[in-house]
Design a protein around this motif. Structure first.
Motif, PDB file in Angstrom:
ATOM      1  N   ALA A 138       0.696  -1.245   0.099  1.00 20.56           N
ATOM      2  CA  ALA A 138       0.030   0.054   0.062  1.00 20.56           C
ATOM      3  C   ALA A 138       1.013   1.084  -0.079  1.00 20.56           C
ATOM      4  O   ALA A 138       1.922   1.312   0.810  1.00 20.56           O
ATOM      5  N   ARG A 139       0.317   2.210  -0.837  1.00 27.63           N
ATOM      6  CA  ARG A 139       1.198   3.586  -0.870  1.00 27.63           C
ATOM      7  C   ARG A 139       0.312   4.506  -0.429  1.00 27.63           C
ATOM      8  O   ARG A 139      -0.962   4.809  -1.179  1.00 27.63           O
ATOM      9  N   VAL A 140       0.597   5.452   0.434  1.00 24.09           N
ATOM     10  CA  VAL A 140       0.001   6.404   1.140  1.00 24.09           C
ATOM     11  C   VAL A 140       0.421   7.718   0.551  1.00 24.09           C
ATOM     12  O   VAL A 140       1.574   8.136   0.723  1.00 24.09           O
ATOM     13  N   PRO A 141      -0.357   8.621   0.168  1.00 24.30           N
ATOM     14  CA  PRO A 141       0.119   9.926  -0.439  1.00 24.30           C
ATOM     15  C   PRO A 141       1.096  10.796   0.734  1.00 24.30           C
ATOM     16  O   PRO A 141       0.368  10.846   1.991  1.00 24.30           O
ATOM     17  N   GLY A 169      -5.261  11.153   9.048  1.00 22.91           N
ATOM     18  CA  GLY A 169      -5.859  12.051   7.846  1.00 22.91           C
ATOM     19  C   GLY A 169      -5.542  11.406   6.634  1.00 22.91           C
ATOM     20  O   GLY A 169      -6.283  12.140   5.509  1.00 22.91           O
ATOM     21  N   THR A 170      -5.432  10.052   6.513  1.00 23.66           N
ATOM     22  CA  THR A 170      -5.160   9.435   5.307  1.00 23.66           C
ATOM     23  C   THR A 170      -6.800   9.176   4.573  1.00 23.66           C
ATOM     24  O   THR A 170      -7.549   8.804   5.474  1.00 23.66           O
ATOM     25  N   ARG A 171      -6.885   9.593   3.291  1.00 22.23           N
ATOM     26  CA  ARG A 171      -8.175   9.405   2.672  1.00 22.23           C
ATOM     27  C   ARG A 171      -8.071   8.512   1.466  1.00 22.23           C
ATOM     28  O   ARG A 171      -9.135   8.042   0.912  1.00 22.23           O
ATOM     29  N   THR A 172      -7.036   8.450   0.944  1.00 26.39           N
ATOM     30  CA  THR A 172      -6.668   7.702  -0.219  1.00 26.39           C
ATOM     31  C   THR A 172      -5.565   6.641  -0.071  1.00 26.39           C
ATOM     32  O   THR A 172      -4.586   7.089   0.397  1.00 26.39           O
ATOM     33  N   VAL A 173      -5.685   5.445  -0.613  1.00 28.38           N
ATOM     34  CA  VAL A 173      -4.635   4.391  -0.472  1.00 28.38           C
ATOM     35  C   VAL A 173      -4.600   4.021  -1.643  1.00 28.38           C
ATOM     36  O   VAL A 173      -5.555   3.332  -2.439  1.00 28.38           O
ATOM     37  N   LYS A 174      -3.125   3.566  -2.361  1.00 21.63           N
ATOM     38  CA  LYS A 174      -3.018   3.052  -3.696  1.00 21.63           C
ATOM     39  C   LYS A 174      -2.270   1.515  -3.360  1.00 21.63           C
ATOM     40  O   LYS A 174      -1.301   1.416  -2.722  1.00 21.63           O
ATOM     41  N   PHE A 175      -3.020   0.554  -3.885  1.00 22.80           N
ATOM     42  CA  PHE A 175      -2.449  -0.876  -3.388  1.00 22.80           C
ATOM     43  C   PHE A 175      -1.944  -1.482  -4.927  1.00 22.80           C
ATOM     44  O   PHE A 175      -2.498  -0.988  -6.049  1.00 22.80           O
ATOM     45  N   THR A 176      -1.035  -2.029  -4.524  1.00 22.96           N
ATOM     46  CA  THR A 176      -0.167  -2.835  -5.861  1.00 22.96           C
ATOM     47  C   THR A 176      -0.156  -4.474  -5.485  1.00 22.96           C
ATOM     48  O   THR A 176       0.370  -4.722  -4.440  1.00 22.96           O
ATOM     49  N   VAL A 177      -0.632  -5.027  -6.214  1.00 21.75           N
ATOM     50  CA  VAL A 177      -0.615  -6.610  -6.156  1.00 21.75           C
ATOM     51  C   VAL A 177       0.282  -7.128  -7.271  1.00 21.75           C
ATOM     52  O   VAL A 177       0.241  -6.899  -8.529  1.00 21.75           O
ATOM     53  N   LYS A 178       1.334  -8.241  -7.059  1.00 22.04           N
ATOM     54  CA  LYS A 178       2.050  -8.683  -8.063  1.00 22.04           C
ATOM     55  C   LYS A 178       2.789  -9.977  -7.139  1.00 22.04           C
ATOM     56  O   LYS A 178       2.914 -10.019  -5.855  1.00 22.04           O
TER      57      LYS A 178
END
Length: 330
Positions: A138-141, A169-178
């Motif tokens: 997971a990558r958080v801004p 305060g995190t509101r969006t999370v970008k997930f990467t699956v590999k």
């Protein structure tokens, strides 16, 4: 832009479930079947209207789930990726988004999810219960590092794996699956991203599972001890040094198995590393830590195990810790 059939099915399921999964008004059904038919027809019509609107809008990866309802649907996790389900301790998991990863067609899959600040978990829909899961990060801004998630036994146990807390305060999370480097993943994978909420009133923990009297042909139980989380978070046992080999078994009960971290000390000296507190032993055996023969200078051996967590919401979920000591001939 072509639409992947797997993503389209996820999308239709995501948008149609809120209309189709509403509680059935039994009192109205008993009053008259004609009104009930009208209500069911309205629900189906609404679902089809939403599905058509989604297809017209194009392919979407991340979707918001339905609003929290007053009475959550109690569902088994074996229902693949339910919109909402409740674990045995009363913790409610509500789905935020789904995504599909097909390693035969793509090297990785990245998708973005909106979150509200509650704890987040990922539940995989695996090609088979024995499948080794892929790598999830997971990558958080604003955070210059990825947060890893280890799915571990999620396929075999059908249980969601909880993420470590995101920054406030995190509101969006970008997930990467590999896939993990050097590994090959079988079949197509689906993932449900969930937020979870523990019950307002914590339930009573289930009685701890007794350790087996023997493990294999060699290990025999010497002593055991248990405690209840979160009231007491550690167990200490002392055994005399009889010149035999010693082995340690530790595990957690209820829904916190493989979710809490444990630390171990032997005669006051820490054993390096922090590991997950494993699930209770089964009839097929138990994992153990072989300590070998203790030095003659040590008349007794004292083992202390302590549970820890970085997720505050775990303090509202009950569980048990069991420590068992075995010996064997050298």
């Amino acid at each position: 832009m072509p639409i992947d059939q797997g993503e389209l099915r996820d999308l239709l399921d995501e948008r149609s479930r809120p209309a189709l999964d509403r509680p059935i008004p039994w009192h109205s059904l008993r009053a008259g079947t004609r009104g009930a038919r009208r209500r069911r027809l309205s629900a189906v019509t609404a679902a089809v209207t939403v599905a058509v609107a989604v297809v017209a809008a194009g392919t979407v990866v991340s979707l918001r789930g339905p609003d929290q309802v007053d009475q959550p649907t109690t569902a088994s996790v074996t229902e693949k990726l339910p919109i909402q389900y409740e674990e045995s301790d009363g913790t409610v998991y509500r789905r935020l988004a789904t995504a599909t990863f097909d390693p035969s067609r793509e090297e990785s899959r990245t998708f973005q999810v909106e979150v509200s600040g509650k704890p987040v978990a990922i539940l995989p829909d695996c090609p088979s219960p024995k499948a080794a899961p892929p790598q999830v990060r997971a990558r958080v801004p604003g955070l210059n590092k990825d947060l890893p998630l280890f799915l571990m036994n999620s396929c075999a146990r059908g249980k969601a794996a909880d993420m470590q807390p995101f920054p406030a305060g995190t509101r969006t999370v970008k997930f990467t699956v590999k896939p993990y480097p050097g590994s090959t993943l079988p079949g197509k994978w689906r993932f449900g991203v969930y937020e979870w909420t523990p019950p307002t009133t914590m339930r009573t923990a289930s009685p701890p599972v007794d350790p087996p009297a023997k493990i294999g042909k060699d290990l025999s139980l010497v002593t055991k001890g248990s405690t209840t989380w979160p009231g007491t978070r550690e167990v200490t046992l002392t055994v005399p040094n009889r010149g035999r080999g010693l082995a340690i078994v530790t595990y957690c009960g209820d829904g916190l198995a493989e979710r809490l971290n444990q630390k171990l000390w032997v005669n006051g000296r820490p054993v390096k590393g922090s590991i997950d507190c494993s699930a209770p032993p089964t009839t097929s055996g138990a994992g153990y830590l072989d300590m070998g023969k203790r030095p003659r200078s040590e008349k007794t051996t004292t083992i202390r195990v302590r549970l820890e967590t970085s997720i505050p919401e775990y303090l509202r979920r009950p569980g048990t810790l069991t420590l068992a000591v075995y010996d064997y001939d050298l």
